[in-house]
Write a protein that holds these residues in place. Sequence first.
Motif, PDB file in Angstrom:
ATOM      1  N   SER A  32       0.829  -1.205   0.000  1.00 39.98           N
ATOM      2  CA  SER A  32       0.000   0.000   0.000  1.00 39.98           C
ATOM      3  C   SER A  32       0.866   1.259   0.000  1.00 39.98           C
ATOM      4  O   SER A  32       0.519   2.259  -0.634  1.00 39.98           O
ATOM      5  CB  SER A  32      -0.973  -0.002   1.182  1.00 39.98           C
ATOM      6  N   TRP A  33       2.018   1.209   0.688  1.00 42.20           N
ATOM      7  CA  TRP A  33       2.928   2.355   0.659  1.00 42.20           C
ATOM      8  C   TRP A  33       3.466   2.557  -0.753  1.00 42.20           C
ATOM      9  O   TRP A  33       3.526   3.676  -1.254  1.00 42.20           O
ATOM     10  CB  TRP A  33       4.091   2.152   1.645  1.00 42.20           C
ATOM     11  N   LEU A  34       3.828   1.465  -1.425  1.00 44.35           N
ATOM     12  CA  LEU A  34       4.340   1.553  -2.791  1.00 44.35           C
ATOM     13  C   LEU A  34       3.261   2.095  -3.727  1.00 44.35           C
ATOM     14  O   LEU A  34       3.540   2.959  -4.569  1.00 44.35           O
ATOM     15  CB  LEU A  34       4.830   0.191  -3.263  1.00 44.35           C
ATOM     16  N   ASP A  35       2.023   1.623  -3.573  1.00 41.63           N
ATOM     17  CA  ASP A  35       0.916   2.141  -4.382  1.00 41.63           C
ATOM     18  C   ASP A  35       0.792   3.651  -4.216  1.00 41.63           C
ATOM     19  O   ASP A  35       0.655   4.383  -5.194  1.00 41.63           O
ATOM     20  CB  ASP A  35      -0.407   1.484  -3.981  1.00 41.63           C
ATOM     21  N   ALA A  36       0.846   4.114  -2.980  1.00 38.00           N
ATOM     22  CA  ALA A  36       0.716   5.545  -2.707  1.00 38.00           C
ATOM     23  C   ALA A  36       1.891   6.322  -3.305  1.00 38.00           C
ATOM     24  O   ALA A  36       1.700   7.414  -3.866  1.00 38.00           O
ATOM     25  CB  ALA A  36       0.628   5.785  -1.200  1.00 38.00           C
ATOM     26  N   ALA A  37       3.091   5.780  -3.217  1.00 34.90           N
ATOM     27  CA  ALA A  37       4.266   6.461  -3.772  1.00 34.90           C
ATOM     28  C   ALA A  37       4.166   6.562  -5.291  1.00 34.90           C
ATOM     29  O   ALA A  37       4.485   7.608  -5.879  1.00 34.90           O
ATOM     30  CB  ALA A  37       5.542   5.729  -3.362  1.00 34.90           C
ATOM     31  N   VAL A  38       3.720   5.494  -5.951  1.00 32.56           N
ATOM     32  CA  VAL A  38       3.560   5.508  -7.401  1.00 32.56           C
ATOM     33  C   VAL A  38       2.481   6.515  -7.793  1.00 32.56           C
ATOM     34  O   VAL A  38       2.658   7.307  -8.722  1.00 32.56           O
ATOM     35  CB  VAL A  38       3.239   4.094  -7.939  1.00 32.56           C
ATOM     36  N   GLN A  39       1.356   6.505  -7.092  1.00 33.89           N
ATOM     37  CA  GLN A  39       0.275   7.454  -7.391  1.00 33.89           C
ATOM     38  C   GLN A  39       0.744   8.893  -7.200  1.00 33.89           C
ATOM     39  O   GLN A  39       0.413   9.777  -8.000  1.00 33.89           O
ATOM     40  CB  GLN A  39      -0.937   7.163  -6.514  1.00 33.89           C
ATOM     41  N   ASP A  40       1.529   9.142  -6.163  1.00 35.07           N
ATOM     42  CA  ASP A  40       2.060  10.478  -5.916  1.00 35.07           C
ATOM     43  C   ASP A  40       2.958  10.917  -7.072  1.00 35.07           C
ATOM     44  O   ASP A  40       2.865  12.058  -7.537  1.00 35.07           O
ATOM     45  CB  ASP A  40       2.840  10.486  -4.592  1.00 35.07           C
ATOM     46  N   GLN A  41       3.799  10.021  -7.549  1.00 34.60           N
ATOM     47  CA  GLN A  41       4.680  10.351  -8.673  1.00 34.60           C
ATOM     48  C   GLN A  41       3.877  10.599  -9.935  1.00 34.60           C
ATOM     49  O   GLN A  41       4.192  11.493 -10.718  1.00 34.60           O
ATOM     50  CB  GLN A  41       5.703   9.243  -8.903  1.00 34.60           C
ATOM     51  N   GLU A  42       2.818   9.823 -10.147  1.00 32.66           N
ATOM     52  CA  GLU A  42       1.977  10.016 -11.330  1.00 32.66           C
ATOM     53  C   GLU A  42       1.269  11.369 -11.284  1.00 32.66           C
ATOM     54  O   GLU A  42       1.107  12.024 -12.315  1.00 32.66           O
ATOM     55  CB  GLU A  42       0.997   8.860 -11.472  1.00 32.66           C
ATOM     56  N   LYS A  44       2.544  13.981 -10.102  1.00 27.73           N
ATOM     57  CA  LYS A  44       3.595  14.968 -10.390  1.00 27.73           C
ATOM     58  C   LYS A  44       4.061  14.893 -11.840  1.00 27.73           C
ATOM     59  O   LYS A  44       5.047  15.506 -12.198  1.00 27.73           O
ATOM     60  CB  LYS A  44       4.792  14.741  -9.468  1.00 27.73           C
ATOM     61  N   GLY A  45       3.394  14.123 -12.663  1.00 24.99           N
ATOM     62  CA  GLY A  45       3.763  14.045 -14.070  1.00 24.99           C
ATOM     63  C   GLY A  45       4.224  12.680 -14.515  1.00 24.99           C
ATOM     64  O   GLY A  45       4.563  12.480 -15.672  1.00 24.99           O
TER      65      GLY A  45
END
Length: 155
Positions: A32-42, A44-45
Motif C-alpha cells: 500500500s505504501w508503494l501504491d501511494a508512492a507511485v500514485q504520488d509520482q503520477e 507529479k507528471g
Amino acid sequence: LRRRPLLLLRAAAAAAATADDKDRGTLDDAESWLDAAVQDQEKKGGFDSSSFMVGILGDLHIDPRKMDDYYEGRDHWLPILERAKKAHGNAALVSLGDLGESKNCDHNPTVPSELFAGTTLCHEMAAEFLGSFGGVPYEVIGGNHDLEGVDEVKT
C-alpha cells in the motif's frame, strides 16, 4: 562503467530529497505504501527516462543449507522490481557485501573447518542468487567476510 557510481549517488540524493517523517509500518503495509508512492509520482507528471529504482540488499550471509529462505525473501522483491521495470524500465539491485555465511556450511567435506564466506562456491552461489531477480542488473559492494575464503587461492 563510470555511470554506475553516479547512478547510486543519484539514487541516494533522490531518496534523501523525498524522505519524510512517515512511519513505513510493516512489510504488510509495503504494497500500500508503494501504491501511494507511485500514485504520488503520477500526480507529479509520472515517470520518464530519468526515473529509476535501486533495491538495496543488506548483508546476505548466504548459507547453502537454507536457500529456500533467501528465495522467499527474493520473492518479496520481484513484484516491486517488475513495477519499476514497467513504469520506467530502470531498475537495479545493490548488495552490500558479506555474501556468505561466516562459518562452515557443510560445503567442503575434504576441509570440514573451511568457512563458506569468500569461497569460490560462495561467490558462484551469490551470483546465481543475485541473477535471479527478474533480469535486473546488480552490483556487489564487497564486505569484510567476502575475503575470508581467500586461503583457497594460492597467491
